[in-house]
Write a protein that holds these residues in place. Structure first.
Motif, mmCIF file in Angstrom:
data_model
loop_
_atom_site.group_PDB
_atom_site.id
_atom_site.type_symbol
_atom_site.label_atom_id
_atom_site.label_comp_id
_atom_site.label_asym_id
_atom_site.label_seq_id
_atom_site.Cartn_x
_atom_site.Cartn_y
_atom_site.Cartn_z
ATOM 1 N N SER A 1 0.825 -1.211 0.000
ATOM 2 C CA SER A 1 0.000 0.000 0.000
ATOM 3 C C SER A 1 0.858 1.260 0.000
ATOM 4 C CB SER A 1 -0.957 -0.005 1.191
ATOM 5 O OG SER A 1 -0.248 0.148 2.392
ATOM 6 N N ARG A 2 2.036 1.216 0.613
ATOM 7 C CA ARG A 2 2.947 2.370 0.550
ATOM 8 C C ARG A 2 3.568 2.502 -0.824
ATOM 9 N NH1 ARG A 2 6.168 2.717 6.265
ATOM 10 N NH2 ARG A 2 4.332 3.212 7.497
ATOM 11 N N ALA A 3 3.914 1.387 -1.450
ATOM 12 C CA ALA A 3 4.537 1.432 -2.770
ATOM 13 C C ALA A 3 3.561 1.927 -3.834
ATOM 14 C CB ALA A 3 5.079 0.055 -3.151
ATOM 15 N N VAL A 4 2.292 1.575 -3.698
ATOM 16 C CA VAL A 4 1.277 2.002 -4.658
ATOM 17 C C VAL A 4 0.889 3.456 -4.425
ATOM 18 C CG1 VAL A 4 -1.110 1.582 -5.376
ATOM 19 C CG2 VAL A 4 0.427 -0.312 -5.060
ATOM 20 N N GLY A 5 0.989 3.906 -3.183
ATOM 21 C CA GLY A 5 0.655 5.294 -2.867
ATOM 22 C C GLY A 5 -0.640 5.443 -2.097
ATOM 23 N N LEU A 6 -1.207 4.346 -1.610
ATOM 24 C CA LEU A 6 -2.438 4.440 -0.829
ATOM 25 C C LEU A 6 -2.179 5.029 0.557
ATOM 26 C CD1 LEU A 6 -4.087 1.020 -1.697
ATOM 27 C CD2 LEU A 6 -4.657 3.264 -2.599
ATOM 28 N N THR A 7 -1.033 4.709 1.138
ATOM 29 C CA THR A 7 -0.652 5.246 2.440
ATOM 30 C C THR A 7 0.760 5.792 2.345
ATOM 31 O OG1 THR A 7 0.223 3.109 3.176
ATOM 32 C CG2 THR A 7 -2.081 3.594 3.721
ATOM 33 N N ARG A 8 1.166 6.495 3.393
ATOM 34 C CA ARG A 8 2.538 6.983 3.435
ATOM 35 C C ARG A 8 3.072 6.819 4.846
ATOM 36 N NH1 ARG A 8 2.517 12.769 4.983
ATOM 37 N NH2 ARG A 8 0.338 13.295 5.283
#
Length: 123
Positions: free
Chosen positions: A80-87
């Motif tokens: 989810s961090r790599a896709v950009g959903l979370t940071r």
């Protein structure tokens, strides 16, 4: 989007091998979790039937299932961090010594709480 003068160039979607590896890791972790849960149920049935060594295998299978589920959740978070959903969390800024350190100062992270009553009571 229209072909207006402010429209930016579209980026092509491409295959990202890192995401593919993470997705494969999640799949393997979840499959291993399912197998270990099934094995733990089977060992529990054997243990209740009187097999004393099955209790140890039940404990090992349960711990392995917990570890696999945790690993799967960590990998889902990385996806989810790599896709950009979370940071990730924002980096901390160190406190500067020029800030006032009295009862009128706002409490910082890890600082003392302000004096009850505010500035007037601190006089």
């Amino acid at each position: 989007m229209a072909h207006g003068k402010r429209a930016g160039a579209r980026t092509k979607r491409r295959l990202r091998p890192a995401l593919l590896g993470l997705a494969l890791g999640v799949t393997l972790a979840v499959v291993a979790w399912g197998y270990l849960v099934y094995a733990a149920i089977d060992f529990g049935t054997s243990a209740r039937a009187g097999d004393s060594t099955a209790w140890w295998f039940l404990a090992l299978a349960a711990l392995g299932a917990v570890a696999c589920l945790f690993l799967g959740l960590v990998l889902v978070t990385r996806i989810s961090r790599a896709v950009g959903l979370t940071r990730g969390p924002d980096p901390r800024t160190p406190a500067t010594p020029a800030e006032p350190a009295g009862p009128t100062a706002a409490p910082g992270p890890g600082g003392a709480p302000p004096t009850p009553g505010g500035r007037r009571a601190a006089r």
